[in-house]
Each structure stands twice: as structure tokens, then as C-alpha cells.
Design an enzyme around this catalytic site. Structure first.
Site, mmCIF file in Angstrom:
data_model
loop_
_atom_site.group_PDB
_atom_site.id
_atom_site.type_symbol
_atom_site.label_atom_id
_atom_site.label_comp_id
_atom_site.label_asym_id
_atom_site.label_seq_id
_atom_site.Cartn_x
_atom_site.Cartn_y
_atom_site.Cartn_z
ATOM 1 N N LYS A 90 0.808 -1.227 0.000
ATOM 2 C CA LYS A 90 0.000 0.000 0.000
ATOM 3 C C LYS A 90 0.838 1.273 0.000
ATOM 4 O O LYS A 90 0.406 2.313 -0.479
ATOM 5 C CB LYS A 90 -0.963 0.006 1.187
ATOM 6 C CG LYS A 90 -2.084 -1.010 1.004
ATOM 7 C CD LYS A 90 -3.329 -0.623 1.772
ATOM 8 C CE LYS A 90 -4.475 -1.548 1.424
ATOM 9 N NZ LYS A 90 -4.292 -2.919 1.967
ATOM 10 N N GLU A 112 -9.703 6.919 3.787
ATOM 11 C CA GLU A 112 -10.589 6.027 4.530
ATOM 12 C C GLU A 112 -9.798 4.770 4.820
ATOM 13 O O GLU A 112 -8.855 4.441 4.113
ATOM 14 C CB GLU A 112 -11.823 5.692 3.699
ATOM 15 C CG GLU A 112 -11.681 4.500 2.750
ATOM 16 C CD GLU A 112 -10.679 4.691 1.614
ATOM 17 O OE1 GLU A 112 -10.409 5.859 1.246
ATOM 18 O OE2 GLU A 112 -10.150 3.679 1.108
ATOM 19 N N SER A 378 1.487 -9.987 -0.731
ATOM 20 C CA SER A 378 1.178 -8.552 -0.653
ATOM 21 C C SER A 378 1.601 -7.922 0.665
ATOM 22 O O SER A 378 1.865 -6.724 0.731
ATOM 23 C CB SER A 378 -0.322 -8.335 -0.873
ATOM 24 O OG SER A 378 -1.078 -9.139 0.019
HETATM 25 C C1 PLP Z 1 -5.123 -3.943 1.793
HETATM 26 C C2 PLP Z 1 -4.429 -5.210 1.549
HETATM 27 C C3 PLP Z 1 -4.845 -6.108 0.536
HETATM 28 C C4 PLP Z 1 -6.078 -5.897 -0.280
HETATM 29 O O1 PLP Z 1 -6.075 -4.771 -1.101
HETATM 30 P P1 PLP Z 1 -5.826 -4.807 -2.660
HETATM 31 O O2 PLP Z 1 -6.121 -3.426 -3.098
HETATM 32 O O3 PLP Z 1 -6.771 -5.805 -3.257
HETATM 33 O O4 PLP Z 1 -4.421 -5.194 -2.906
HETATM 34 C C5 PLP Z 1 -4.098 -7.249 0.312
HETATM 35 N N1 PLP Z 1 -3.002 -7.536 1.060
HETATM 36 C C6 PLP Z 1 -2.581 -6.714 2.043
HETATM 37 C C7 PLP Z 1 -1.365 -7.097 2.808
HETATM 38 C C8 PLP Z 1 -3.273 -5.528 2.327
HETATM 39 O O5 PLP Z 1 -2.843 -4.730 3.301
#
Ligand code: PLP
Length: 397
Positions: A90, A112, A378
Site C-alpha cells: 500500500k 478512509e 502482498s
Molecule cells: C489492503 C491489503 C490487501 C487488499 O487490497 P488490494 O487493493 O486488493 O491489494 C491485500 N493484502 C494486504 C497485505 C493488504 O494490506
């Protein structure tokens, strides 16, 4: 040539557009006129790339996971977004949008947040760039995600608990939009995923596209070819997936596999699998699939993973699913938990619960031994340790 990227009008096939109240029309229009000019300027690119390198720690490694590969009978590379500063992808987007806000002369950042991850990333960048920051968060989430609330406060952000509706993400989003409507001159609204009115989905996808840009260079170096056979990622709103696939989206040699949160199972009523369960509707200023009841009211989604329980889905991904460019699977809570324990025990990497949904698709695939798979981790699992420990007895080996 067929493209899966956004068109001139801000649509991905049937999905997307900008459905905003009259009073926000000018704000969104300003953004539309400015974002590409800024994102493609030499000066922006230089500052953005420098921060990604020195502050975030990019490029994130592309790690060949030997033991995981052995288990699934193919070659699996993990794209390690969990190693970024603040522990997830992010931050890439937050840096890009705050740099854009500054160049548009905006002096106040709002955001948000649901689980708090996007709020923390935005508050981090605002501390770095000395910008006042207000984060709207449902009161229920404020109570559930105390650590992230404390982090945001320590970083100097104001956390505004929202008490309307179910007091969760959807309500926080409404409140952020309401605030933006009444302060359109000085306020910039940082959206955390590939959702919201055009141009947000395209802008966020571009800011996250550094992920696939790096994958290309790293695969070329490690494999002698710059594309994999499979790209795999989890989908909440869709930003880490969009970044993972961006530079391969029109390359049909590459199969795209997306995991959404099945919750307790798509037929149980406790699910966040928007692509399977959603119907066309409007959420957050975008025409897309939405989990809704017969009256068109948005329904509260459920997932064990707070980052995946968004009742909509980015318009890019809704189109990829409709066009069958992407294979979309619903991965249930128990499958994600099992996958998180598996990665931890095979590779010594504790993934975020969101990322565990991408891993949860591996046992459902049929790979050839020559297949090259790139799966995006992610985020890291530190924030999810309490949840993992609750299930320790079930999943430890
Ligand atoms: C917020 C988040 C997601 C989901 O958001 P996407 O916009 O679909 O990527 C996935 N993995 C992590 C670690 C997150 O913090």
C-alpha cells in the site's frame, strides 16, 4: 488490439466510470486532467522512484521458493511486497498520491481505512512529507484494530471514528466523501485500492505497476525470459493484483489467477467473494459488481481477513473476470489459514492473511513441471498473529 486497460471514458468494458455527486464533479475532473501529466513528468518520476528505492526499500525481491515449488511440482517465485517499509504494497500508492496532491497545490490529505493498513500507509507518507492527515475509520474498526489506530496517531494523523451505518469501511468511505464535498479546494482524497471513480482505479494501478515492472526485469535475469506462465495474487479492491499483472495484462501467454475471500463459503452468506456473488451496482463512485440484497442495498461482507472484506471490486478486475482473462477463485478462511501455515513452515515466511488467500489457490491448480509461477505476497503477517494463534492447534504440523 484488444486491451484490458482503461478506455478514454474511464471504463473497463461495462465497468468503471465516475458516478459522483454534482459538487465533486470538478474535483474528479481536476484529477482526471492532471494525473497523467504529473505521473508521466520527469520530475515526478524521479522523486517517486527515489522514494521507492530509499524509503520503501525497492526493488522487492523475487524469491524462488524451493520447498514450496517442490510441493506443487513447478517453479514458484514469490514477489516479496511484505518486505516493503510498513509491511505491504500500500505504501507504493500512498507515496504516489501524496506527491500528486502536493503538485496539485492541496494542503490536507484525507483517507478512509477498514483494517487500518491504508490509513497507516497514508499517515506514514504524510509524516514524511509534513502534510496534515485525517483518516476516517468506522467506530467498529477503530475498536477492532487498536494497534493501527495507535500507529496512525503516533504518526501525527487524526483518526475520525465514523458512527453511521455498520460503522465499518463502507461508512468510513461515505464519510470521507462527505468531507471532501465540503472541502473541495484544499483537500486531496487518497484512495487505497483500484476502486472509486475514474481516474482512481487507473491511477492506483499505474502507481502499483512498479511490481510487474520489477517482475519483468527480475525474471529476465533469473530465467532468461521476462514472463511467467502464471501470475497469482489476492484481490480485495484489487491494487496488489493490478500492480502484479499491469505489464502483462495484454500478454495472453500469461495466465492470471486471482483469489477473492470466500469467507466461510460462498453459499453461507458469510463471504466477501464479490466476483462470484456480486451484481452490477454503484459503489464508491464506480459502476462495478457489488454484494447487495434484493433492494440493491450493499450487504456487509465477511472474511477472516480484514483487508479483503470490501463489498465491491475494482472495475478492472470485474472486467477481467467477465472477459475470462482472469481465473477467479474464492478461497475460504480455512484454506487461507492452512496456506499461511504451509508457507511459514516450508519457507519461514509468515504472510498477511490477505496474501494467504493467493497461496490458498495453489492446491487447486494443475501445474506442469516446467511452469513458472509468480505469486505476490502482498504483506507480512505480523498484524495477523493473534488470528493465526487462535488456530495454531488445527494447523501446526
Ligand atoms: C489492503 C491489503 C490487501 C487488499 O487490497 P488490494 O487493493 O486488493 O491489494 C491485500 N493484502 C494486504 C497485505 C493488504 O494490506
Amino acid at each position: 488490439m484488444k486491451t484490458y486497460l482503461v478506455n478514454q471514458e474511464g471504463y473497463y468494458g461495462d465497468f468503471g466510470g465516475a458516478y459522483v455527486p454534482e459538487i465533486l464533479h470538478q474535483c474528479v475532473e481536476d484529477l482526471k486532467v492532471n494525473y497523467l501529466k504529473v505521473l508521466e513528468s520527469k520530475e515526478f518520476k524521479q522523486e517517486f522512484e527515489q522514494l521507492l528505492k530509499d524509503y520503501v526499500g525497492r526493488p522487492s525481491p523475487l524469491y524462488l521458493a524451493q520447498r514450496l515449488s517442490h510441493r506443487y511440482g513447478c517453479k514458484i517465485y514469490l514477489k516479496r511486497e511484505d518486505l516493503n517499509h510498513t509491511g505491504a504494497h500500500k505504501i507504493n500508492n500512498a507515496i504516489g498520491q501524496v506527491l500528486l496532491a502536493r503538485r496539485m497545490g492541496k494542503t490536507h490529505i484525507i483517507a478512509e481505512t477498514g483494517a487500518g493498513q491504508h490509513g497507516v500507509a497514508t499517515a506514514t507518507v504524510c509524516a514524511l512529507m509534513n502534510m496534515p492527515c485525517t483518516v476516517f475509520m468506522g467506530k467498529t474498526d477503530v475498536e477492532r484494530q487498536r494497534i493501527n489506530v495507535e500507529k496512525m496517531k503516533m504518526l501525527g494523523a487524526k483518526v475520525e471514528p465514523v458512527t453511521s451505518g455498520n460503522m465499518t469501511l463502507k461508512d468510513a468511505t461515505n464519510e470521507a466523501i462527505r468531507y471532501w464535498v465540503s472541502h473541495p479546494e484544499d483537500t486531496y482524497y487518497v484512495i487505497g485500492s483500484t476502486v472509486g471513480p475514474h481516474p482512481y482505479p487507473d491511477m492506483v494501478a499505474r502507481l502499483q505497476s512498479v511490481i510487474s515492472k520489477e517482475i519483468k526485469a527480475q525474471l529476465l535475469e533469473q530465467e532468461g525470459r521476462d514472463y511467467p506462465d502464471y501470475l497469482m495474487a489476492c484481490v480485495g479492491g484489487g491494487s496488489n493484483a493490478a500492480g502484479t499483472i499491469y505489464h502483462y495484462i495484454n500478454d495472453e501467454r500469461v495466465q492470471i489467477v486471482l483469489s477473492e475471500a470466500g469467507g466461510k463459503g460462498i453459499e453461507t452468506g458469510l463471504s466477501a467473494a464479490t466476483i462470484q456473488l456480486g451484481k452490477m451496482g454503484i459503489i464508491h463512485g464506480s459502476k462495478t459488481l457489488v454484494i447487495q440484497n434484493e433492494d440493491g442495498q450493499i450487504e456487509e461482507p465477511y472474511s477472516i481477513s480484514a483487508g479483503l472484506d470490501y463489498p465491491g471490486i475494482g472495475p478492472m478486475h470485474a472486467n477481467l473476470a467477465q472477459q475470462k482473462r482472469a481465473l477467479v477463485m474464492a478461497i475460504n478462511d480455512d484454506e487461507a489459514l492452512r496456506a499461511a501455515y504451509e508457507l511459514t513452515q516450508l519457507e519461514g515466511i509468515i504472510p498477511a492473511l490477505e496474501s494467504a488467500h493467493a497461496l490458498g489457490a495453489l492446491p487447486k491448480m494443475k501445474f506442469k513441471s516446467t511452469d513458472i509461477v509468480v505469486l505476490t505476497v502482498s504483506g507480512r503477517g505480523d498484524k495477523d498473529i493473534e488470528t493465526y494463534l487462535k488456530y495454531f492447534a488445527t494447523y501446526k504440523q
